[in-house]
Design a protein around this motif. Structure first.
Motif, PDB file in Angstrom:
ATOM      1  N   HIS A 181      14.840  67.012  54.201  1.00  0.00           N
ATOM      2  CA  HIS A 181      14.930  66.777  52.576  1.00  0.00           C
ATOM      3  C   HIS A 181      14.994  65.227  51.728  1.00  0.00           C
ATOM      4  O   HIS A 181      14.257  64.313  53.484  1.00  0.00           O
ATOM      5  CB  HIS A 181      16.871  66.563  52.280  1.00  0.00           C
ATOM      6  N   VAL A 182      13.929  65.006  51.240  1.00  0.00           N
ATOM      7  CA  VAL A 182      13.124  64.066  50.616  1.00  0.00           C
ATOM      8  C   VAL A 182      13.974  63.781  49.154  1.00  0.00           C
ATOM      9  O   VAL A 182      14.028  64.364  48.521  1.00  0.00           O
ATOM     10  CB  VAL A 182      11.693  64.338  50.335  1.00  0.00           C
ATOM     11  N   VAL A 183      13.788  62.532  49.546  1.00  0.00           N
ATOM     12  CA  VAL A 183      14.250  62.010  48.162  1.00  0.00           C
ATOM     13  C   VAL A 183      13.281  59.796  47.291  1.00  0.00           C
ATOM     14  O   VAL A 183      13.449  59.800  48.347  1.00  0.00           O
ATOM     15  CB  VAL A 183      16.119  61.041  49.158  1.00  0.00           C
ATOM     16  N   HIS A 184      12.581  61.031  46.938  1.00  0.00           N
ATOM     17  CA  HIS A 184      11.584  59.946  46.458  1.00  0.00           C
ATOM     18  C   HIS A 184      11.319  58.531  45.509  1.00  0.00           C
ATOM     19  O   HIS A 184      13.067  58.202  45.427  1.00  0.00           O
ATOM     20  CB  HIS A 184      10.874  60.472  45.374  1.00  0.00           C
ATOM     21  N   GLN A 185      10.164  57.793  45.413  1.00  0.00           N
ATOM     22  CA  GLN A 185      10.771  56.186  44.991  1.00  0.00           C
ATOM     23  C   GLN A 185      11.680  56.438  43.574  1.00  0.00           C
ATOM     24  O   GLN A 185      13.006  55.376  43.157  1.00  0.00           O
ATOM     25  CB  GLN A 185       9.318  55.784  45.074  1.00  0.00           C
ATOM     26  N   ASP A 186      11.108  57.100  42.927  1.00  0.00           N
ATOM     27  CA  ASP A 186      12.124  57.067  41.786  1.00  0.00           C
ATOM     28  C   ASP A 186      13.352  58.499  42.228  1.00  0.00           C
ATOM     29  O   ASP A 186      12.519  60.009  41.982  1.00  0.00           O
ATOM     30  CB  ASP A 186      11.971  57.690  40.416  1.00  0.00           C
ATOM     31  N   PRO A 187      13.903  58.803  42.109  1.00  0.00           N
ATOM     32  CA  PRO A 187      15.567  59.590  42.514  1.00  0.00           C
ATOM     33  C   PRO A 187      15.532  60.638  41.700  1.00  0.00           C
ATOM     34  O   PRO A 187      16.362  61.805  41.657  1.00  0.00           O
ATOM     35  CB  PRO A 187      16.169  59.143  43.091  1.00  0.00           C
ATOM     36  N   ALA A 188      14.861  60.139  39.949  1.00  0.00           N
ATOM     37  CA  ALA A 188      15.112  62.267  39.260  1.00  0.00           C
ATOM     38  C   ALA A 188      16.242  62.560  39.344  1.00  0.00           C
ATOM     39  O   ALA A 188      16.561  63.530  39.234  1.00  0.00           O
ATOM     40  CB  ALA A 188      14.341  62.557  40.001  1.00  0.00           C
ATOM     41  N   VAL A 189      17.036  61.497  39.149  1.00  0.00           N
ATOM     42  CA  VAL A 189      18.837  62.249  38.675  1.00  0.00           C
ATOM     43  C   VAL A 189      18.732  61.991  36.944  1.00  0.00           C
ATOM     44  O   VAL A 189      17.828  61.319  36.044  1.00  0.00           O
ATOM     45  CB  VAL A 189      19.683  60.500  38.953  1.00  0.00           C
ATOM     46  N   PHE A 190      19.942  62.341  36.713  1.00  0.00           N
ATOM     47  CA  PHE A 190      20.031  62.609  35.388  1.00  0.00           C
ATOM     48  C   PHE A 190      20.907  61.882  34.228  1.00  0.00           C
ATOM     49  O   PHE A 190      21.560  61.786  34.437  1.00  0.00           O
ATOM     50  CB  PHE A 190      19.693  64.291  34.660  1.00  0.00           C
ATOM     51  N   GLY A 191      20.552  60.686  33.789  1.00  0.00           N
ATOM     52  CA  GLY A 191      21.320  59.506  32.982  1.00  0.00           C
ATOM     53  C   GLY A 191      21.785  60.270  32.243  1.00  0.00           C
ATOM     54  O   GLY A 191      23.252  59.743  32.261  1.00  0.00           O
ATOM     55  N   HIS A 192      21.668  61.499  31.381  1.00  0.00           N
ATOM     56  CA  HIS A 192      22.606  61.416  30.166  1.00  0.00           C
ATOM     57  C   HIS A 192      23.477  62.760  30.714  1.00  0.00           C
ATOM     58  O   HIS A 192      24.683  62.909  29.671  1.00  0.00           O
ATOM     59  CB  HIS A 192      21.812  62.060  29.403  1.00  0.00           C
ATOM     60  N   LEU A 193      23.891  63.093  31.914  1.00  0.00           N
ATOM     61  CA  LEU A 193      24.480  64.057  32.164  1.00  0.00           C
ATOM     62  C   LEU A 193      25.366  63.541  33.519  1.00  0.00           C
ATOM     63  O   LEU A 193      24.944  62.390  33.699  1.00  0.00           O
ATOM     64  CB  LEU A 193      23.631  65.426  33.380  1.00  0.00           C
ATOM     65  N   SER A 194      26.569  63.761  34.023  1.00  0.00           N
ATOM     66  CA  SER A 194      27.057  63.310  34.451  1.00  0.00           C
ATOM     67  C   SER A 194      27.060  63.418  36.266  1.00  0.00           C
ATOM     68  O   SER A 194      26.207  64.237  36.190  1.00  0.00           O
ATOM     69  CB  SER A 194      28.957  64.519  34.423  1.00  0.00           C
ATOM     70  N   VAL A 195      28.009  62.964  36.925  1.00  0.00           N
ATOM     71  CA  VAL A 195      27.690  63.067  38.324  1.00  0.00           C
ATOM     72  C   VAL A 195      27.867  64.165  38.501  1.00  0.00           C
ATOM     73  O   VAL A 195      27.019  64.770  39.313  1.00  0.00           O
ATOM     74  CB  VAL A 195      28.407  62.017  38.939  1.00  0.00           C
ATOM     75  N   ALA A 196      28.994  64.991  38.571  1.00  0.00           N
ATOM     76  CA  ALA A 196      28.827  66.485  38.825  1.00  0.00           C
ATOM     77  C   ALA A 196      27.790  67.338  38.306  1.00  0.00           C
ATOM     78  O   ALA A 196      27.773  68.072  38.902  1.00  0.00           O
ATOM     79  CB  ALA A 196      30.363  66.701  38.344  1.00  0.00           C
ATOM     80  N   ASP A 197      27.343  66.774  37.460  1.00  0.00           N
ATOM     81  CA  ASP A 197      25.794  67.903  37.008  1.00  0.00           C
ATOM     82  C   ASP A 197      25.180  67.927  37.629  1.00  0.00           C
ATOM     83  O   ASP A 197      24.188  68.659  38.087  1.00  0.00           O
ATOM     84  CB  ASP A 197      26.477  67.587  35.098  1.00  0.00           C
ATOM     85  N   ASN A 198      24.602  66.341  37.989  1.00  0.00           N
ATOM     86  CA  ASN A 198      23.289  66.203  38.857  1.00  0.00           C
ATOM     87  C   ASN A 198      24.366  66.633  40.580  1.00  0.00           C
ATOM     88  O   ASN A 198      22.838  67.504  40.803  1.00  0.00           O
ATOM     89  CB  ASN A 198      23.228  64.393  38.864  1.00  0.00           C
TER      90      ASN A 198
END
Length: 532
Positions: free
Chosen positions: A103-120
């Motif tokens: 599993h790789v987590v990059h420097q910019d973690p590419a989470v989706f700010g407009h979505l909820s935690v559950a959606d992410n």
């Protein structure tokens, strides 16, 4: 992130953790055209350990991570072993990485700010929302899964919270939880983190490091890519250093100092890497600032002497960037006087500042300085395009010839001057932007966090380039949040606290401890100045 991890992590004996390999790479090479990005690199990562992967920009770290993740394939003759499976390096793939628990987590973690935690979290699952093509999303099931994952990773967050409302540390932890949520074993596979603390405040970085240490103690294998050497000495069990695509060393981290790591990364000692600072006493002032008020800056007065590197220390929000922006004409002062070479620096914006010999490398190079869609040559030429106009046409030959000269002079590592700027490493991008301005032979160089996100090798090269320019007659003002860095490279340091001058420190009395102390307002202006 404040809650302790639950007991879901399996207890693994110390002997077993020391002996079991989670990842084994053998003789990995990678060639891009005529460039050898990796040359016979081997890497062994053990379960229950934090393995730091270090190297300068362009050393091969990113390429190695991409091969492990299956995004790039290695040249023939290498081997990758993970999750009880072995595959030739040129046959790695994202599917192999996923199936073996990489599993790789990059420097910019590419989470989706407009979505909820559950959606992410649902987006990161192989099963997604666990619904058919036409079946409705089972919100209760998604909520239960999200709550279980958050509890498992010690995240006290409501699943319905928009990710944009989370702090940087919580977003980083969410990105890690997303990639690990479906592991059959809580400490299985390999977690690779690329600069996870680069954008975190120190308190949240400390929390993340403490969490990673608990995971490693429970048996998780972690590969940790970072430029923050203090984190390596605090938390790593093993260190691997790459240089110019080759393996330099793998050794136990215990007993290594930051100076040792710098020497391994750049191939020379700290004393050789950082030009010595020296007090400038008798030189005439180049810049005189009196009673300056601008934004958070209040009644600030100081001089910058010819041939001097003046460091600016202080906490975030203290007014350091405002000061540089005002000197460069980005914002107009509310009060006060600025004189350059004895003459008033008249209002007129950035163009007027450049005409007077002032240049600036801003903190956010990607938004405020880089031209990512253009080539390296075009980025270098951006400060003096008019020079290349001949009878209504661009003289591309002259532009290319001078670009190649600057690439050599400023130690930029590129395949050619036509290489797209966005493909350069962070350190080489910063050197291109610095070279763009130094080609103008400026009198005053303003640098705002010039080594942010830059490795130790490129950092040393950047400061040597600045020192060379200063020795040739320029002066420089450098803002940095790293007190150790200011202590190593500045001839004198002004510390700003709440918009006011807190202390003035002059070499050799400049130390990281004094800079930090003054940043919190515990010193008085000028009290640390060396007296004859």
């Amino acid at each position: 992130m404040g809650r302790q991890l639950t007991s879901t992590f399996h207890e693994v004996g110390q002997v077993e953790r020391e002996q079991a390999l989670a990842l084994n790479l053998t003789n990995v090479s990678k060639t891009f055209g005529v460039t050898k990005a990796l040359d016979g690199v081997s890497l062994q990562v053990r379960k229950g350990s934090i393995h730091a992967l270090l190297g300068a920009n362009g050393s091969g770290k990113s390429t190695l991570v991409k091969i492990i993740a299956g995004v790039e394939s290695a040249d023939h003759g290498s081997q990758v072993e993970a999750g009880g499976r072995t595959v030739a390096g040129h046959h790695t793939s994202p599917a192999f990485a996923r199936e073996t628990g990489i599993h790789v987590v990059h420097q910019d973690p590419a989470v989706f700010g407009h979505l909820s935690v559950a959606d992410n979290l649902a987006i990161g699952r192989a099963a997604g929302y666990d619904a058919g093509l036409v079946a409705p999303i089972r919100e209760r099931r998604v909520h239960r899964h999200t709550r279980a994952v958050l509890d498992r990773f010690g995240l006290d967050i409501d699943p319905k919270t928009p990710v944009a409302a989370l702090g940087p540390g919580a977003r980083a932890m969410l990105a890690i939880a997303r990639v690990l949520q479906d592991q059959e074993q809580d400490t299985g596979g390999v977690l690779i983190l690329d600069e996870p603390t680069a954008s975190l405040p120190s308190a949240e970085a400390d929390q993340l490091i403490a969490t990673l240490q608990r995971w490693a103690a429970a048996g998780q294998a972690i590969v940790y890519v970072t430029h923050r050497l203090d984190e390596v000495t605090r938390m790593a069990d093993t260190v691997t250093v790459l240089r110019d695509g080759a393996h330099v060393t793998t050794r136990q981290a215990a007993g290594l100092t930051e100076e040792d790591l710098v020497e391994l990364i750049v191939g020379r000692s700290v004393a050789e890497a950082f030009p010595p600072s020296r007090p400038i006493v008798d030189a005439e002032p180049l810049l005189e600032v009196r009673g300056l008020c601008s934004g958070r800056i209040q009644d600030l007065s100081f001089d910058v002497r010819r041939g001097e590197i003046l460091g600016i220390g202080g906490l975030l929000g203290s007014g350091r960037t405002t000061l540089l922006s005002t000197l460069f004409g980005v914002r107009q002062p509310a009060a006060g006087e600025i004189r350059l070479d004895g003459e008033p620096l008249a209002a007129g914006g950035i163009r007027a500042a450049i005409r007077r010999g002032i240049v600036m490398v801003p903190e956010d190079r990607s938004r405020e300085a880089a031209l990512p869609g253009l080539t390296t040559r075009e980025n270098l030429s951006a400060s003096r395009v008019s020079r290349y106009w001949r009878r209504g046409r661009l003289d591309h030959r002259l532009e290319a010839r001078e670009a190649r000269g600057s690439i050599a002079e400023f130690l930029v590592r590129v395949a050619s001057d036509a290489q797209p700027f966005h493909t350069l490493s962070g350190g080489n991008q910063q050197k291109v932007i610095l070279a763009r301005w130094l080609r103008l032979t400026p009198g005053l160089i303003l640098l705002d966090e010039p080594t942010q996100g830059v490795d130790a090798g490129a950092r040393a090269e950047i400061y040597r380039l600045v020192r060379t320019a200063v020795d040739a007659g320029a002066s420089a003002i450098v803002v940095s949040s790293d007190p150790e860095e200011l202590a190593k490279m500045a001839d004198r340091v002004l510390v700003i606290s709440r918009g006011k001058l807190s202390a003035e420190l002059t070499a050799p009395a400049v130390t990281a401890h004094r800079i930090v102390e003054a940043s919190f307002g515990s010193a008085h202006p000028h009290e640390e100045r060396e007296r004859p």
